[in-house]
Scaffold this motif. Structure first.
Motif, PDB file in Angstrom:
ATOM      1  N   LEU A 120     -20.483 111.005  50.106  1.00 34.00           N
ATOM      2  CA  LEU A 120     -19.541 112.098  49.878  1.00 34.00           C
ATOM      3  C   LEU A 120     -19.961 113.378  50.571  1.00 34.00           C
ATOM      4  O   LEU A 120     -19.108 114.220  50.896  1.00 34.00           O
ATOM      5  CB  LEU A 120     -19.350 112.318  48.376  1.00 34.00           C
ATOM      6  N   ASN A 121     -21.238 113.567  50.820  1.00 34.03           N
ATOM      7  CA  ASN A 121     -21.651 114.723  51.617  1.00 34.03           C
ATOM      8  C   ASN A 121     -21.145 114.594  53.049  1.00 34.03           C
ATOM      9  O   ASN A 121     -20.713 115.577  53.661  1.00 34.03           O
ATOM     10  CB  ASN A 121     -23.174 114.860  51.598  1.00 34.03           C
ATOM     11  N   TRP A 122     -21.186 113.365  53.573  1.00 30.81           N
ATOM     12  CA  TRP A 122     -20.631 113.130  54.905  1.00 30.81           C
ATOM     13  C   TRP A 122     -19.108 113.324  54.903  1.00 30.81           C
ATOM     14  O   TRP A 122     -18.550 113.914  55.838  1.00 30.81           O
ATOM     15  CB  TRP A 122     -20.990 111.724  55.378  1.00 30.81           C
ATOM     16  N   LEU A 123     -18.432 112.860  53.851  1.00 34.11           N
ATOM     17  CA  LEU A 123     -16.979 113.070  53.774  1.00 34.11           C
ATOM     18  C   LEU A 123     -16.636 114.556  53.745  1.00 34.11           C
ATOM     19  O   LEU A 123     -15.679 114.992  54.391  1.00 34.11           O
ATOM     20  CB  LEU A 123     -16.409 112.397  52.523  1.00 34.11           C
ATOM     21  N   ALA A 124     -17.413 115.345  52.990  1.00 31.14           N
ATOM     22  CA  ALA A 124     -17.163 116.781  52.925  1.00 31.14           C
ATOM     23  C   ALA A 124     -17.376 117.424  54.288  1.00 31.14           C
ATOM     24  O   ALA A 124     -16.616 118.313  54.698  1.00 31.14           O
ATOM     25  CB  ALA A 124     -18.078 117.425  51.885  1.00 31.14           C
ATOM     26  N   GLU A 125     -18.380 116.968  54.991  1.00 35.89           N
ATOM     27  CA  GLU A 125     -18.610 117.467  56.350  1.00 35.89           C
ATOM     28  C   GLU A 125     -17.450 117.088  57.261  1.00 35.89           C
ATOM     29  O   GLU A 125     -16.953 117.912  58.034  1.00 35.89           O
ATOM     30  CB  GLU A 125     -19.915 116.878  56.880  1.00 35.89           C
ATOM     31  N   ALA A 126     -17.000 115.823  57.152  1.00 31.53           N
ATOM     32  CA  ALA A 126     -15.900 115.346  57.989  1.00 31.53           C
ATOM     33  C   ALA A 126     -14.592 116.061  57.683  1.00 31.53           C
ATOM     34  O   ALA A 126     -13.721 116.184  58.556  1.00 31.53           O
ATOM     35  CB  ALA A 126     -15.729 113.838  57.812  1.00 31.53           C
ATOM     36  N   GLU A 169     -11.903 106.247  45.458  1.00 32.59           N
ATOM     37  CA  GLU A 169     -11.604 107.342  46.396  1.00 32.59           C
ATOM     38  C   GLU A 169     -10.715 108.418  45.787  1.00 32.59           C
ATOM     39  O   GLU A 169     -10.934 109.621  46.009  1.00 32.59           O
ATOM     40  CB  GLU A 169     -10.943 106.775  47.664  1.00 32.59           C
ATOM     41  N   VAL A 170      -9.693 107.996  45.035  1.00 38.18           N
ATOM     42  CA  VAL A 170      -8.744 108.980  44.505  1.00 38.18           C
ATOM     43  C   VAL A 170      -9.399 109.961  43.539  1.00 38.18           C
ATOM     44  O   VAL A 170      -8.888 111.057  43.318  1.00 38.18           O
ATOM     45  CB  VAL A 170      -7.545 108.290  43.817  1.00 38.18           C
ATOM     46  N   ARG A 171     -10.535 109.579  42.953  1.00 41.47           N
ATOM     47  CA  ARG A 171     -11.228 110.471  42.022  1.00 41.47           C
ATOM     48  C   ARG A 171     -11.743 111.735  42.717  1.00 41.47           C
ATOM     49  O   ARG A 171     -11.977 112.744  42.057  1.00 41.47           O
ATOM     50  CB  ARG A 171     -12.384 109.736  41.346  1.00 41.47           C
ATOM     51  N   VAL A 172     -11.942 111.641  44.034  1.00 39.97           N
ATOM     52  CA  VAL A 172     -12.376 112.829  44.779  1.00 39.97           C
ATOM     53  C   VAL A 172     -11.283 113.305  45.733  1.00 39.97           C
ATOM     54  O   VAL A 172     -11.543 114.025  46.696  1.00 39.97           O
ATOM     55  CB  VAL A 172     -13.695 112.571  45.540  1.00 39.97           C
ATOM     56  N   GLY A 173     -10.047 112.905  45.470  1.00 36.24           N
ATOM     57  CA  GLY A 173      -8.914 113.433  46.218  1.00 36.24           C
ATOM     58  C   GLY A 173      -8.758 112.904  47.624  1.00 36.24           C
ATOM     59  O   GLY A 173      -8.093 113.527  48.451  1.00 36.24           O
ATOM     60  N   GLU A 204      -6.366 119.275  48.593  1.00 38.39           N
ATOM     61  CA  GLU A 204      -6.751 118.417  47.474  1.00 38.39           C
ATOM     62  C   GLU A 204      -8.040 117.661  47.780  1.00 38.39           C
ATOM     63  O   GLU A 204      -8.930 117.538  46.924  1.00 38.39           O
ATOM     64  CB  GLU A 204      -5.628 117.435  47.165  1.00 38.39           C
ATOM     65  N   GLY A 205      -8.146 117.134  49.002  1.00 35.60           N
ATOM     66  CA  GLY A 205      -9.356 116.428  49.382  1.00 35.60           C
ATOM     67  C   GLY A 205     -10.572 117.339  49.348  1.00 35.60           C
ATOM     68  O   GLY A 205     -11.636 116.956  48.841  1.00 35.60           O
ATOM     69  N   ARG A 206     -10.434 118.542  49.839  1.00 39.89           N
ATOM     70  CA  ARG A 206     -11.559 119.486  49.818  1.00 39.89           C
ATOM     71  C   ARG A 206     -11.951 119.843  48.379  1.00 39.89           C
ATOM     72  O   ARG A 206     -13.132 119.942  48.049  1.00 39.89           O
ATOM     73  CB  ARG A 206     -11.192 120.748  50.601  1.00 39.89           C
ATOM     74  N   LEU A 227     -13.841 116.809  46.727  1.00 45.86           N
ATOM     75  CA  LEU A 227     -15.210 116.677  47.212  1.00 45.86           C
ATOM     76  C   LEU A 227     -16.085 117.823  46.706  1.00 45.86           C
ATOM     77  O   LEU A 227     -17.246 117.625  46.358  1.00 45.86           O
ATOM     78  CB  LEU A 227     -15.211 116.614  48.742  1.00 45.86           C
ATOM     79  N   ALA A 228     -15.509 119.019  46.641  1.00 41.75           N
ATOM     80  CA  ALA A 228     -16.265 120.154  46.101  1.00 41.75           C
ATOM     81  C   ALA A 228     -16.576 119.940  44.627  1.00 41.75           C
ATOM     82  O   ALA A 228     -17.693 120.230  44.167  1.00 41.75           O
ATOM     83  CB  ALA A 228     -15.474 121.448  46.295  1.00 41.75           C
ATOM     84  N   ALA A 229     -15.616 119.421  43.874  1.00 45.88           N
ATOM     85  CA  ALA A 229     -15.838 119.179  42.446  1.00 45.88           C
ATOM     86  C   ALA A 229     -16.952 118.163  42.237  1.00 45.88           C
ATOM     87  O   ALA A 229     -17.784 118.312  41.332  1.00 45.88           O
ATOM     88  CB  ALA A 229     -14.542 118.693  41.792  1.00 45.88           C
ATOM     89  N   PHE A 230     -16.990 117.147  43.085  1.00 46.94           N
ATOM     90  CA  PHE A 230     -18.059 116.159  42.953  1.00 46.94           C
ATOM     91  C   PHE A 230     -19.417 116.800  43.225  1.00 46.94           C
ATOM     92  O   PHE A 230     -20.369 116.596  42.467  1.00 46.94           O
ATOM     93  CB  PHE A 230     -17.822 115.002  43.926  1.00 46.94           C
ATOM     94  N   ARG A 231     -19.509 117.567  44.280  1.00 47.89           N
ATOM     95  CA  ARG A 231     -20.790 118.198  44.618  1.00 47.89           C
ATOM     96  C   ARG A 231     -21.237 119.163  43.528  1.00 47.89           C
ATOM     97  O   ARG A 231     -22.429 119.284  43.232  1.00 47.89           O
ATOM     98  CB  ARG A 231     -20.683 118.947  45.947  1.00 47.89           C
ATOM     99  N   GLU A 232     -20.271 119.844  42.906  1.00 46.95           N
ATOM    100  CA  GLU A 232     -20.592 120.847  41.891  1.00 46.95           C
ATOM    101  C   GLU A 232     -20.648 120.259  40.479  1.00 46.95           C
ATOM    102  O   GLU A 232     -20.827 120.983  39.507  1.00 46.95           O
ATOM    103  CB  GLU A 232     -19.549 121.965  41.952  1.00 46.95           C
ATOM    104  N   LYS A 233     -20.460 118.939  40.389  1.00 48.41           N
ATOM    105  CA  LYS A 233     -20.544 118.214  39.110  1.00 48.41           C
ATOM    106  C   LYS A 233     -19.603 118.806  38.063  1.00 48.41           C
ATOM    107  O   LYS A 233     -19.992 119.108  36.936  1.00 48.41           O
ATOM    108  CB  LYS A 233     -21.987 118.196  38.592  1.00 48.41           C
ATOM    109  N   ARG A 234     -18.342 118.962  38.452  1.00 43.06           N
ATOM    110  CA  ARG A 234     -17.324 119.486  37.540  1.00 43.06           C
ATOM    111  C   ARG A 234     -16.042 118.679  37.700  1.00 43.06           C
ATOM    112  O   ARG A 234     -15.904 117.873  38.622  1.00 43.06           O
ATOM    113  CB  ARG A 234     -17.042 120.962  37.854  1.00 43.06           C
ATOM    114  N   ARG A 235     -15.105 118.895  36.780  1.00 39.64           N
ATOM    115  CA  ARG A 235     -13.807 118.256  36.890  1.00 39.64           C
ATOM    116  C   ARG A 235     -13.008 118.901  38.021  1.00 39.64           C
ATOM    117  O   ARG A 235     -13.081 120.121  38.214  1.00 39.64           O
ATOM    118  CB  ARG A 235     -13.018 118.414  35.597  1.00 39.64           C
TER     119      ARG A 235
END
Length: 267
Positions: free
Chosen positions: A68-74, A137-141, A244-246, A249-257
């Motif tokens: 997911l860090n790579w996805l956020a970069e992409a 995948e849909v869980r992180v938009g 939505e995708g951003r 991915l940000a929510a996952f990195r920040e450990k929030r909903r």
């Protein structure tokens, strides 16, 4: 094990093992792993000495989906580069699905997203009871477009609609029920079971198997052409780079909903 993201080994009979080799990250794929997998599949496919291909993960997990860090970069790449990143996943899955030798997956631990996509693309999938799965995948938009056709082909539209939309995780017993894996085998017996099925496969004619597999896929419209692959890559790139995708991915990195989640109301 060498520090290549995909480690290729071969036994004297021509059984090749491709070990996904990012154990610190649950073997989650990034651009480098996809490139190595694509390069390996393209080199092995025409080699007449290759009789079978086994995909497995180094360490506790098979493959935990995309890094997911790579996805956020992409998600921040310019359009052309973002499209190329998506096409890496599309191409790896297409090459595995259409690989002209019998293919096997040995699944332990986590098997999420693209990992489940790989399982959908092989001919024989074995899992240990501890394996756990999810089309997450849909869980992180983001969208599972690169593996969508393979999911439907393997487990059917009905199961794909449920698990690709809810993002639920499920266990090996459920993976067996929905035909994502062929067998669930105890940890202390799975290597022997794989070896037995491989030995059975070695009794089959290599060209006959290649032609049979090509016929199954071709006659049933299960091969992807360049236009279809491009569409899948475009859909993946567009959703990943969306607001939505951003946010996902940000929510996952920040450990929030994620912002779109609304908790149930009480009373």
């Amino acid at each position: 094990m060498e520090e290549s993201p995909v480690f290729i080994s071969r036994d004297p009979r021509g059984i090749v093992t491709a070990t996904l080799n990012r154990p610190r990250f649950g073997n989650a794929y990034n651009g480098a792993l996809l490139e190595a997998l694509i390069e390996g599949l393209r080199a092995l496919a025409p080699d007449p000495t290759v009789r079978a291909l086994v995909i497995r993960g180094n360490g506790k997990h098979f493959q935990a989906g995309a890094d997911l860090n790579w996805l956020a970069e992409a998600a921040e790449y310019p359009p052309d580069r973002a499209y190329e990143a998506s096409m890496g996943t599309v191409t790896a899955m297409q090459l595995l699905n259409e690989f002209p030798k019998p293919t096997f997956a040995l699944v332990r631990g986590a098997c999420f997203g693209g990992g489940a996509g790989m399982v959908c693309c092989v001919d024989v999938a074995l899992a240990t009871p501890d394996a756990h799965f999810g089309l997450t995948e849909v869980r992180v938009g983001v969208s599972p477009s690169p593996i969508s056709t393979h999911m439907v082909n393997a487990i059917g539209l009905r199961h794909t609609r449920r698990y690709a939309l809810t993002g639920e995780r499920f266990d090996a017993a459920e993976a067996l029920r929905i035909n994502l894996v062929h067998e669930v085998v105890a940890e202390d017996a799975i290597e022997a079971r794989l070896a037995h099925i491989l030995d059975e496969t070695m009794l089959s004619g290599p060209t006959a198997m290649a032609n049979t597999k090509d016929s199954f896929l071709g006659a049933n419209g299960l091969k992807l052409d360049a236009r279809q692959m491009s569409q899948l890559g475009h859909e993946s790139r567009t959703q990943r780079g969306s607001a939505e995708g951003r946010e996902g991915l940000a929510a996952f990195r920040e450990k929030r909903r994620p912002a779109w989640y609304q908790p149930p109301t009480s009373g």
